[in-house]
Design a protein around this motif. Structure first.
Motif, PDB file in Angstrom:
ATOM      1  N   TYR A 120       0.871  -1.186   0.000  1.00 23.73           N
ATOM      2  CA  TYR A 120       0.000   0.000   0.000  1.00 23.73           C
ATOM      3  C   TYR A 120       0.898   1.223   0.000  1.00 23.73           C
ATOM      4  N   ASP A 121       0.350   2.348  -0.416  1.00 25.57           N
ATOM      5  CA  ASP A 121       1.061   3.622  -0.318  1.00 25.57           C
ATOM      6  C   ASP A 121       0.528   4.416   0.871  1.00 25.57           C
ATOM      7  N   VAL A 122       1.407   5.170   1.524  1.00 21.89           N
ATOM      8  CA  VAL A 122       0.995   5.969   2.685  1.00 21.89           C
ATOM      9  C   VAL A 122       0.063   7.089   2.237  1.00 21.89           C
ATOM     10  N   ASN A 123      -0.829   7.520   3.149  1.00 18.62           N
ATOM     11  CA  ASN A 123      -1.685   8.677   2.859  1.00 18.62           C
ATOM     12  C   ASN A 123      -0.957   9.989   3.143  1.00 18.62           C
ATOM     13  N   LYS A 124      -0.180   9.977   4.214  1.00 17.11           N
ATOM     14  CA  LYS A 124       0.623  11.162   4.569  1.00 17.11           C
ATOM     15  C   LYS A 124       2.000  10.682   5.015  1.00 17.11           C
ATOM     16  N   GLY A 125       2.987  11.580   4.929  1.00 18.01           N
ATOM     17  CA  GLY A 125       4.340  11.233   5.353  1.00 18.01           C
ATOM     18  C   GLY A 125       5.074  10.463   4.258  1.00 18.01           C
ATOM     19  N   SER A 126       6.175   9.830   4.638  1.00 14.27           N
ATOM     20  CA  SER A 126       6.971   9.100   3.650  1.00 14.27           C
ATOM     21  C   SER A 126       7.754   7.971   4.308  1.00 14.27           C
ATOM     22  N   ILE A 127       8.111   6.988   3.489  1.00 14.43           N
ATOM     23  CA  ILE A 127       9.011   5.901   3.904  1.00 14.43           C
ATOM     24  C   ILE A 127      10.179   5.919   2.936  1.00 14.43           C
ATOM     25  N   SER A 128      11.380   5.960   3.473  1.00 17.52           N
ATOM     26  CA  SER A 128      12.553   6.020   2.596  1.00 17.52           C
ATOM     27  C   SER A 128      13.570   4.949   2.975  1.00 17.52           C
ATOM     28  N   VAL A 129      14.297   4.477   1.963  1.00 15.82           N
ATOM     29  CA  VAL A 129      15.408   3.540   2.149  1.00 15.82           C
ATOM     30  C   VAL A 129      16.670   4.243   1.670  1.00 15.82           C
ATOM     31  N   ASP A 130      17.626   4.392   2.579  1.00 14.15           N
ATOM     32  CA  ASP A 130      18.867   5.125   2.267  1.00 14.15           C
ATOM     33  C   ASP A 130      18.578   6.527   1.720  1.00 14.15           C
ATOM     34  N   GLY A 131      17.526   7.169   2.279  1.00 10.08           N
ATOM     35  CA  GLY A 131      17.203   8.532   1.868  1.00 10.08           C
ATOM     36  C   GLY A 131      16.363   8.635   0.607  1.00 10.08           C
ATOM     37  N   SER A 132      16.068   7.505  -0.062  1.00  8.09           N
ATOM     38  CA  SER A 132      15.245   7.526  -1.279  1.00  8.09           C
ATOM     39  C   SER A 132      13.825   7.086  -0.941  1.00  8.09           C
ATOM     40  N   ASP A 133      12.848   7.939  -1.261  1.00  9.70           N
ATOM     41  CA  ASP A 133      11.442   7.589  -1.035  1.00  9.70           C
ATOM     42  C   ASP A 133      11.132   6.306  -1.814  1.00  9.70           C
ATOM     43  N   ILE A 134      10.471   5.345  -1.153  1.00 13.81           N
ATOM     44  CA  ILE A 134      10.215   4.061  -1.825  1.00 13.81           C
ATOM     45  C   ILE A 134       9.281   4.218  -3.025  1.00 13.81           C
ATOM     46  N   ARG A 135       8.553   5.350  -3.102  1.00 12.05           N
ATOM     47  CA  ARG A 135       7.699   5.582  -4.268  1.00 12.05           C
ATOM     48  C   ARG A 135       8.515   5.991  -5.499  1.00 12.05           C
ATOM     49  N   ASP A 136       9.786   6.355  -5.272  1.00 10.38           N
ATOM     50  CA  ASP A 136      10.670   6.718  -6.389  1.00 10.38           C
ATOM     51  C   ASP A 136      11.537   5.539  -6.838  1.00 10.38           C
ATOM     52  N   ILE A 137      11.328   4.374  -6.208  1.00  7.82           N
ATOM     53  CA  ILE A 137      12.103   3.166  -6.523  1.00  7.82           C
ATOM     54  C   ILE A 137      11.152   2.164  -7.185  1.00  7.82           C
ATOM     55  N   THR A 138      11.634   1.406  -8.150  1.00 11.74           N
ATOM     56  CA  THR A 138      10.762   0.391  -8.766  1.00 11.74           C
ATOM     57  C   THR A 138      10.362  -0.641  -7.720  1.00 11.74           C
ATOM     58  N   LYS A 139       9.126  -1.126  -7.822  1.00 12.48           N
ATOM     59  CA  LYS A 139       8.637  -2.094  -6.838  1.00 12.48           C
ATOM     60  C   LYS A 139       9.476  -3.375  -6.855  1.00 12.48           C
ATOM     61  N   SER A 140       9.863  -3.802  -8.055  1.00 15.18           N
ATOM     62  CA  SER A 140      10.615  -5.063  -8.139  1.00 15.18           C
ATOM     63  C   SER A 140      11.975  -4.953  -7.455  1.00 15.18           C
ATOM     64  N   SER A 141      12.659  -3.811  -7.623  1.00 17.16           N
ATOM     65  CA  SER A 141      13.976  -3.690  -6.985  1.00 17.16           C
ATOM     66  C   SER A 141      13.839  -3.456  -5.483  1.00 17.16           C
ATOM     67  N   LEU A 142      12.780  -2.731  -5.058  1.00 16.91           N
ATOM     68  CA  LEU A 142      12.540  -2.534  -3.619  1.00 16.91           C
ATOM     69  C   LEU A 142      12.314  -3.881  -2.943  1.00 16.91           C
ATOM     70  N   ARG A 143      11.427  -4.688  -3.542  1.00 15.12           N
ATOM     71  CA  ARG A 143      11.104  -5.981  -2.926  1.00 15.12           C
ATOM     72  C   ARG A 143      12.245  -6.973  -3.096  1.00 15.12           C
ATOM     73  N   GLY A 144      13.122  -6.707  -4.082  1.00 12.28           N
ATOM     74  CA  GLY A 144      14.309  -7.537  -4.234  1.00 12.28           C
ATOM     75  C   GLY A 144      15.262  -7.402  -3.062  1.00 12.28           C
ATOM     76  N   LEU A 145      15.171  -6.252  -2.352  1.00 13.50           N
ATOM     77  CA  LEU A 145      16.026  -6.031  -1.177  1.00 13.50           C
ATOM     78  C   LEU A 145      15.442  -6.660   0.087  1.00 13.50           C
ATOM     79  N   MET A 146      14.208  -7.168  -0.019  1.00 11.33           N
ATOM     80  CA  MET A 146      13.485  -7.575   1.191  1.00 11.33           C
ATOM     81  C   MET A 146      13.118  -9.049   1.174  1.00 11.33           C
ATOM     82  N   GLY A 147      13.092  -9.623   2.364  1.00 14.75           N
ATOM     83  CA  GLY A 147      12.521 -10.943   2.581  1.00 14.75           C
ATOM     84  C   GLY A 147      11.356 -10.774   3.530  1.00 14.75           C
ATOM     85  N   LEU A 148      10.253 -11.464   3.256  1.00 13.57           N
ATOM     86  CA  LEU A 148       9.047 -11.309   4.073  1.00 13.57           C
ATOM     87  C   LEU A 148       8.571 -12.680   4.540  1.00 13.57           C
ATOM     88  N   VAL A 149       8.466 -12.835   5.862  1.00 11.15           N
ATOM     89  CA  VAL A 149       7.879 -14.057   6.431  1.00 11.15           C
ATOM     90  C   VAL A 149       6.629 -13.622   7.183  1.00 11.15           C
TER      91      VAL A 149
END
Length: 253
Positions: A120-149
């Motif tokens: 989901y996308d936030v309604n207000k505020g921001s989430i960033s990885v290494d200073g880059s807003d996750i909305r400015d990063i491709t979803k595939s590369s963002l999720r490529g950095l993550m493991g989810l259990v």
């Protein structure tokens, strides 16, 4: 013909012909019904397959290949419908840190996991990885950095090996076995009839809850992502299974 009646042999021939015509006629009507039933099912499936995601990548979204410093959740507010689930929530997680979120059911713990992974996308505020807003990063590369259990293990009607390879398609069999050992899953996999080639059934229903959860962790171990998100990974397990899963998480970290 005598007095408008059929003789015996003609009647038998008539019955044979009538039966030979009736069978394919019934088959045609059944086929027509099957086609309509299949078409109705296909329409329901295609409606889902053809639905556009509301979370499209920006035209200038960039690839992010590594995780260097921190994840920053900055004054985030989010609502699924009318009521805000999160209000003005902030959190900073440095690389190498383990951070646990504790709270009652419905307090928004899983929501934060879903926002960081950008389901989901936030309604207000921001989430960033290494200073880059996750909305400015491709979803595939963002999720490529993550493991989810997650709390519910997401497994597929396939072999143990193929379920694990989802995280790293080019992994060797040796790497798969190593991941199973780290996740404390090899102890039950080695006793299965076909080992890692055993089919685990739809949603892994041939396995127990603890076994499914350890396979999910093994998949994450195999991928070895720099960011690991665990959403109540042991909440549905008995004490013994929970201890094994906790050990697996310790091994992974």
């Amino acid at each position: 013909l005598v007095d408008g009646t059929l003789d015996g042999s003609s009647f038998i021939a008539y019955m044979g012909l009538a039966y030979n015509i009736l069978t394919p006629a019934k088959a045609i009507s059944k086929a027509s019904y099957s086609v309509k039933r299949g078409n109705a099912a296909a329409q329901r499936v295609l409606e889902i397959l053809n639905t556009d995601s509301s979370l499209e990548d920006k035209p200038n979204a960039r690839q992010k290949e590594n995780f260097d410093s921190e994840i920053n959740i900055d004054k985030v507010s989010f609502k699924y419908e009318d009521e805000y689930v999160l209000k003005d929530f902030s959190l900073q997680v440095k690389k190498g840190q383990s951070v646990a979120l504790v709270g009652q059911s419905g307090s928004g713990k899983s929501t934060i996991a879903n926002l960081v992974t950008r389901f989901y996308d936030v309604n207000k505020g921001s989430i960033s990885v290494d200073g880059s807003d996750i909305r400015d990063i491709t979803k595939s590369s963002l999720r490529g950095l993550m493991g989810l259990v997650t709390q519910d293990s997401i497994l597929f009607n396939d072999t143990i090996k193929n379920n694990l390879l989802l995280g790293k398609p080019d992994a060797t069999e040796q790497e798969v076995l190593k991941a199973l050992e780290v996740a404390n899953a090899w102890e039950f996999v080695k006793d299965l009839p076909q080992g890692i080639e055993t089919n685990i059934g739809d949603s892994g229903n041939k396995l127990s809850g603890g076994q499914k959860q350890r396979l999910s962790i093994a998949r994450a171990v195999l991928k070895n992502p720099p960011i690991m998100v665990l959403d109540e990974a042991t909440s549905a397990l008995d004490t013994e299974s929970e201890r094994l899963v906790q050990d697996a998480l310790e091994n992974m970290m």
